[in-house]
Scaffold this active site. Structure first.
Site, mmCIF file in Angstrom:
data_model
loop_
_atom_site.group_PDB
_atom_site.id
_atom_site.type_symbol
_atom_site.label_atom_id
_atom_site.label_comp_id
_atom_site.label_asym_id
_atom_site.label_seq_id
_atom_site.Cartn_x
_atom_site.Cartn_y
_atom_site.Cartn_z
ATOM 1 N N LYS A 92 0.818 -1.227 0.000
ATOM 2 C CA LYS A 92 0.000 0.000 0.000
ATOM 3 C C LYS A 92 0.846 1.270 0.000
ATOM 4 C CE LYS A 92 -3.352 -0.501 2.834
ATOM 5 N NZ LYS A 92 -4.146 -0.567 4.079
ATOM 6 N N LYS A 104 2.698 -4.069 10.793
ATOM 7 C CA LYS A 104 1.394 -4.077 11.460
ATOM 8 C C LYS A 104 1.582 -4.598 12.868
ATOM 9 C CE LYS A 104 -2.958 -3.123 10.386
ATOM 10 N NZ LYS A 104 -3.440 -2.144 9.416
ATOM 11 N N THR A 188 -9.091 7.860 5.766
ATOM 12 C CA THR A 188 -9.247 6.589 5.049
ATOM 13 C C THR A 188 -10.463 6.676 4.125
ATOM 14 O OG1 THR A 188 -8.227 5.434 6.878
ATOM 15 C CG2 THR A 188 -9.539 4.095 5.362
HETATM 16 P P1 NAD Z 1 -13.369 0.635 13.696
HETATM 17 O O1 NAD Z 1 -13.028 -0.180 14.878
HETATM 18 O O2 NAD Z 1 -13.472 2.113 13.828
HETATM 19 O O3 NAD Z 1 -14.767 0.140 13.079
HETATM 20 C C1 NAD Z 1 -15.011 -1.194 12.718
HETATM 21 C C2 NAD Z 1 -16.497 -1.317 12.383
HETATM 22 O O4 NAD Z 1 -16.748 -2.658 11.951
HETATM 23 C C3 NAD Z 1 -17.420 -1.087 13.568
HETATM 24 O O5 NAD Z 1 -18.596 -0.419 13.116
HETATM 25 C C4 NAD Z 1 -17.766 -2.500 14.030
HETATM 26 O O6 NAD Z 1 -19.034 -2.551 14.709
HETATM 27 C C5 NAD Z 1 -17.830 -3.179 12.696
HETATM 28 N N1 NAD Z 1 -17.677 -4.636 12.798
HETATM 29 C C6 NAD Z 1 -16.872 -5.351 13.629
HETATM 30 N N2 NAD Z 1 -17.053 -6.678 13.437
HETATM 31 C C7 NAD Z 1 -17.978 -6.777 12.450
HETATM 32 C C8 NAD Z 1 -18.586 -7.857 11.804
HETATM 33 N N3 NAD Z 1 -18.275 -9.126 12.132
HETATM 34 N N4 NAD Z 1 -19.486 -7.594 10.820
HETATM 35 C C9 NAD Z 1 -19.783 -6.331 10.488
HETATM 36 N N5 NAD Z 1 -19.254 -5.257 11.066
HETATM 37 C C10 NAD Z 1 -18.366 -5.485 12.044
HETATM 38 O O7 NAD Z 1 -12.310 0.205 12.587
HETATM 39 P P2 NAD Z 1 -11.888 1.009 11.272
HETATM 40 O O8 NAD Z 1 -10.679 1.781 11.594
HETATM 41 O O9 NAD Z 1 -13.077 1.668 10.668
HETATM 42 O O10 NAD Z 1 -11.399 -0.222 10.361
HETATM 43 C C11 NAD Z 1 -12.318 -0.940 9.538
HETATM 44 C C12 NAD Z 1 -11.531 -1.609 8.426
HETATM 45 O O11 NAD Z 1 -10.844 -0.599 7.691
HETATM 46 C C13 NAD Z 1 -10.453 -2.588 8.904
HETATM 47 O O12 NAD Z 1 -10.350 -3.647 7.970
HETATM 48 C C14 NAD Z 1 -9.197 -1.763 8.884
HETATM 49 O O13 NAD Z 1 -8.015 -2.564 8.756
HETATM 50 C C15 NAD Z 1 -9.454 -0.928 7.654
HETATM 51 N N6 NAD Z 1 -8.659 0.298 7.598
HETATM 52 C C16 NAD Z 1 -8.760 1.257 8.556
HETATM 53 C C17 NAD Z 1 -7.957 2.396 8.460
HETATM 54 C C18 NAD Z 1 -8.042 3.524 9.456
HETATM 55 O O14 NAD Z 1 -7.349 4.539 9.256
HETATM 56 N N7 NAD Z 1 -8.858 3.450 10.472
HETATM 57 C C19 NAD Z 1 -7.053 2.532 7.395
HETATM 58 C C20 NAD Z 1 -7.003 1.536 6.427
HETATM 59 C C21 NAD Z 1 -7.809 0.423 6.541
#
Ligand code: NAD
Length: 427
Positions: A92, A104, A188
């Site tokens: 990435k 990570k 993001t």
């Molecule tokens: P977060 O903890 O803020 O939110 C996660 C969300 O997913 C919550 O709404 C939670 O209720 C929901 N969730 C958890 N388990 C679930 C399930 N089994 N089914 C459906 N929903 C479920 O996390 P985030 O930072 O928003 O990250 C979400 C994804 O985005 C991850 O894969 C993470 O690696 C990716 N990501 C995040 C960032 C960042 O800057 N935060 C950057 C790149 C990628």
């Protein structure tokens, strides 16, 4: 043998390596991370009893710059998952062409079962465990699932105390009041939005005709829902870990976010409200759906923004959306990729779609080093340029080598890592 996050990464990697022309064409070149650090960390809970958990920091490749990648607090975070996420980070950072490698971290814990004080202890213990491997020029963590600006602030504070240094750039995603960057909280989603909007423009589609379903209503998903709603897209479904809601006429994500905040009680660091509570609001056309149903909803754009491995060979055939924007890391398995490609679906892969987070982390790191504070407009303009340049590189590679966007993004990233490794004499 069933697949794991890391074997799925390797399947994609090997498929891309077999399709592109590499001078050193080795299939094993990026097979293993450079370092896998693992420790047991122990905190004393509020009840006075010790709680021990596994913690990981995987450093995949640093040819292009310091290792960079988030830390996840999750009961299912294990070595294999953290390895896969570290590998995706290396690809990435190269796809968006920022001067970082990939890493990570993870702690195997359900933080929702901890108090706020206990979460803070886990954060500080993590830094104590891996202190020697962290630093602005070595490896800079950031937030991921279940970690947030407060946790980043405790980690920075612990690191500065241990090293007797001033080190705002050793970690990103910090609160604004403690060395954070404007625009990091929504970066993001913002980055993914820029790419989606560019695709929609190029295809001459009308946002007001585009129905979007989003799985996950956390940092990535909730901000994305708001950006799309404000730009005129119809957000027909959203969900969180407790389930989802669907309305063919569209739902207002801003209202949902407010409602979730208002009704949710906060224990520890986490909101307990759910988008499902919305069924109690007076919205007749809204029905409840499961997370599995949400993926198969009749819509134009599907945005997985929660966990990995949700679009698989079992359900890929039933996905109706024409476009899939992967804000989550690793939501689609290689088998599902093949099925979706045959059906002519367009996937904007994680290593491109969600790279806005690490890009603004890079901006935060730069500000931490220079002592500057950029305005939100500067952050937004620079993020847009980085994301659209990356999208262009991926489109070009896809056309030139006849690759899917995922394969093309991997090819762009691998070639850039390969160039840096060559210069360093590692090959
Ligand atoms: P977060 O903890 O803020 O939110 C996660 C969300 O997913 C919550 O709404 C939670 O209720 C929901 N969730 C958890 N388990 C679930 C399930 N089994 N089914 C459906 N929903 C479920 O996390 P985030 O930072 O928003 O990250 C979400 C994804 O985005 C991850 O894969 C993470 O690696 C990716 N990501 C995040 C960032 C960042 O800057 N935060 C950057 C790149 C990628």
């Amino acid at each position: 043998m069933s697949s794991t996050p890391y074997t799925r990464f390797q399947t994609t990697l090997h498929s891309v390596l077999s399709k592109i022309d590499f001078e050193h064409g080795s299939n094993t070149l990026f097979d293993n991370p450079q370092h896998i650090h693992k420790k047991e960390i122990t905190i004393h809970g509020d009840d006075g009893k010790p709680k021990t958990m596994n913690a990981f920091r995987v450093q995949f490749n640093n040819a292009r710059g310091p290792y960079k990648g988030g830390i996840r607090f999750h009961q299912e975070a294990d070595e294999d998952e953290v390895k896969a996420l570290a590998a995706l980070m290396a690809i990435k950072t190269a796809v968006v062409n920022i001067p970082f490698g990939g890493a990570k971290g993870g702690v195997q814990v359900n933080p929702k079962e901890l108090t706020k004080g206990e979460v803070q202890k886990v954060a500080r213990e993590y830094v104590r465990a891996f202190q020697e491997n962290l630093g602005a020029d070595i490896d800079c963590p950031a937030p991921d699932v279940n970690t947030n600006p407060d946790i980043m602030a405790w980690m920075r504070d612990e690191y500065e105390t241990l090293t007797r240094s001033y080190s705002p750039a050793m970690i990103t995603g910090k609160p604004l009041s403690f060395g954070g960057s404007l625009g990091r909280d929504s970066a993001t989603a913002r980055g993914g939005f820029f790419i989606l909007q560019e695709m929609v423009d190029r295809l001459a589609l009308d946002p007001s005709d585009m129905r979007v379903a989003i799985q996950g209503f956390g940092n990535a998903g909730a901000h994305m829902a708001k950006f799309l709603h404000n730009a005129g897209y119809i957000v027909v479904a959203v969900s969180d870990s407790q389930g989802g809601i669907y309305s063919p006429e569209g739902i207002d994500p801003v209202r949902i976010a407010k409602y979730k905040e208002k009704t949710g009680s906060v224990t520890g660091e986490y909101c307990e409200g759910s988008v499902c509570d919305i069924s109690r609001m007076n919205m007749d056309s809204v029905e409840q759906v499961t997370n599995e149903q949400l993926l198969e909803i009749d819509c134009d754009i599907l945005i997985p923004a929660a966990l990995d491995n949700v679009i698989t060979a079992d359900n890929a055939d039933r996905i109706k959306a024409q476009y899939i924007l992967e804000l989550a890391n690793g939501p689609t398995t290689p088998e599902a990729d093949v099925i979706l490609d045959k059906k002519g679906k367009r996937i904007i892969p994680d290593v491109l779609a969600n790279a806005g987070g690490v890009t603004v982390s890079y901006f935060e790191w730069s500000q931490g080093r220079s002592g500057e504070q950029w305005t939100e407009d500067i952050v937004d303009d620079r993020l847009k340029k980085v994301m659209l340049d990356a999208y262009k590189s991926v489109r070009r590679e896809s056309r030139r080598e006849n690759l899917t966007y995922r394969e093309a993004a991997f090819a762009v990233g691998i070639k850039r890592m390969f160039d840096a490794m060559t210069v360093r004499g590692w090959l």
